[in-house]
Write an enzyme that holds these catalytic residues in place. Structure first.
Site, PDB file in Angstrom:
ATOM      1  N   ARG A  57      37.830 -21.976  -0.220  1.00  0.00           N
ATOM      2  CA  ARG A  57      37.997 -21.793  -1.657  1.00  0.00           C
ATOM      3  C   ARG A  57      37.428 -22.984  -2.419  1.00  0.00           C
ATOM      4  O   ARG A  57      36.856 -22.849  -3.495  1.00  0.00           O
ATOM      5  CB  ARG A  57      39.478 -21.586  -2.022  1.00  0.00           C
ATOM      6  N   TYR A 110      28.321  -7.592 -24.555  1.00  0.00           N
ATOM      7  CA  TYR A 110      28.628  -6.754 -23.396  1.00  0.00           C
ATOM      8  C   TYR A 110      30.096  -6.334 -23.458  1.00  0.00           C
ATOM      9  O   TYR A 110      30.981  -7.141 -23.761  1.00  0.00           O
ATOM     10  CB  TYR A 110      28.336  -7.532 -22.116  1.00  0.00           C
ATOM     11  N   ASP A 182      24.570 -16.101 -21.732  1.00  0.00           N
ATOM     12  CA  ASP A 182      24.583 -15.126 -20.643  1.00  0.00           C
ATOM     13  C   ASP A 182      23.127 -14.732 -20.398  1.00  0.00           C
ATOM     14  O   ASP A 182      22.517 -14.042 -21.220  1.00  0.00           O
ATOM     15  CB  ASP A 182      25.431 -13.919 -21.046  1.00  0.00           C
ATOM     16  N   LYS A 207      23.347  -8.438 -10.670  1.00  0.00           N
ATOM     17  CA  LYS A 207      22.221  -7.749 -11.282  1.00  0.00           C
ATOM     18  C   LYS A 207      20.888  -8.220 -10.692  1.00  0.00           C
ATOM     19  O   LYS A 207      20.641  -8.041  -9.509  1.00  0.00           O
ATOM     20  CB  LYS A 207      22.297  -7.935 -12.796  1.00  0.00           C
TER      21      LYS A 207
END
Length: 387
Positions: A57, A110, A182, A207
């Site tokens: 982690r 978005y 973004d 993406k």
């Protein structure tokens, strides 16, 4: 550009995408970064960490390779890989903002970002104002003393709006705020916001970076060391990290990002030529069009204009849904940026969360993620779908 660790390098984008952060494995000579599918690491003695890792982690070698490569491609000093784009967004916002702060978001943001800000972080005490980010005067007017950052998307999702990154950075910094961009739609190959003055870049690596519709992930890249330390602390504390295999898939995708993006752009440009002359189409949104309001700015800050295209059709929502249903080569699905072409109705799919708000999208809007198939097949499919 840097190598992801702050050192200047003269290598080009394509070379960095293949090599940055990805030296051959010293134990085997493997030229591809291994998948370190482990949760923990042996310590020879208490507190001794020969490779700097203790628990995945907090850090993992596969994830570190991805983070270094992303930092190099974005021109940053440090990158962070997350389990999803929304995990990256949430962690960044909580690292930078505190209850009582205010942020500006695009008035066509978005849907997932809007949902997080409006329905989750607002209850945490974060206030926001939607603003047309292409209008710098409107942005200045919306800033308050408690404004902590401007959240920018350019191009925006799904209306392909363009914002002047350098201009927004100047406005933000004059107000003592940060600018975060973004960069998902453009990818680091087409646009590098940090080099235009932004403080941070966020991606859904699901993406274009992943590129094959087989991984979900996110990323943040920054320049400032103090901001990097804050994000690192929150990432470790909140736990939304990218797993080793997901990191490996995203890293694999980065290696072909440049060649894929060139094909995405070329195919999108050809599709746009078809759409602008089709009688069933009333409006096309693509920053490569000279009549697009943001065309000149996009031409200055982007290498090319991307693989995303949106358009409105005659006949309203029913007609738009029918186009989506009739498509055969274009797959009806959410998401974007994969090698396969996708089609969707934003109002009923990806942007249903903004229905009824000032960010609501037109009900006759269709969004395309133009893939890398034969462009003749894509054009023929849209022609039959439009009728």
């Amino acid at each position: 550009m840097t190598d992801g660790k702050g050192a200047e390098t003269a290598h080009g984008f394509e070379t960095l995408a293949i090599h940055a952060g990805q030296d051959a494995d010293p134990s085997t000579g493997a030229v591809i970064t291994p998948i370190f599918q482990t949760s923990t690491f042996r310590q020879p003695t208490v507190g001794e960490l020969p490779a700097g890792y203790d628990y995945s982690r907090a850090g993992n070698p596969t994830r570190a390779a991805l983070e270094d490569c992303l930092a190099a491609l974005e021109g940053g000093t440090r990158g962070f890989a997350f389990a999803s784009g929304m995990a990256a967004t949430d962690t960044y916002l909580r690292a930078v903002c505190r209850p009582g702060d205010h942020i500006l978001i695009p008035n066509d943001a978005y849907g997932g970002t809007f949902r997080l800000v409006d329905r989750v972080l607002r209850r945490w005490g974060l206030d926001y104002t939607p603003v047309p980010l292409s209008d710098l005067a409107a942005v200045r007017a919306a800033i308050r003393p408690e404004t902590k950052l401007i959240w920018c998307e350019t191009p925006t999702n799904p209306l392909l709006g363009i914002a002047d990154i350098a201009g927004l950075a100047s406005v933000a910094h004059e107000a003592g705020a940060q600018l975060v961009v973004d960069n998902t739609f453009a990818s680091p190959y087409l646009q590098q916001p940090l080099n235009l003055g932004a403080d941070a870049v966020v991606h859904s690596t699901t993406k274009y970076i992943g590129g094959h519709s087989d991984v979900v992930g996110g990323a943040v890249v920054v320049r400032d060391a103090h901001l990097a330390d804050d994000i690192a602390f929150h990432l470790k504390s909140m736990g939304g990290v990218a797993g080793p295999f997901d990191s490996w898939l995203a890293l694999r995708g980065l290696k072909t990002l440049a060649v894929r993006m060139d094909r995405h752009c070329a195919n999108a440009e050809s599709v746009v030529q078809l759409l602008v002359s089709h009688p069933a189409v009333t409006e096309v949104f693509y920053p490569g069009l000279e009549n697009h309001a943001g065309h000149e700015i996009a031409a200055k800050q982007m290498r090319r204009f991307g693989g995303m295209v949106s358009f409105r059709v005659r006949g309203g929502q029913d007609a738009a849904v029918a186009v989506c249903d009739k498509a055969k080569v274009f797959t009806l699905a959410e998401s974007l940026g994969g090698v396969e072409s996708l089609i969707e109705h934003p109002g009923l799919m990806t942007h249903s969360s903004v229905a009824g708000s000032e960010l609501e999208v037109p009900d006759d809007l269709v969004r395309l993620s133009v893939g890398i198939e034969s462009v003749e097949d894509l054009r023929a499919d849209l022609t039959q779908a439009l009728g």
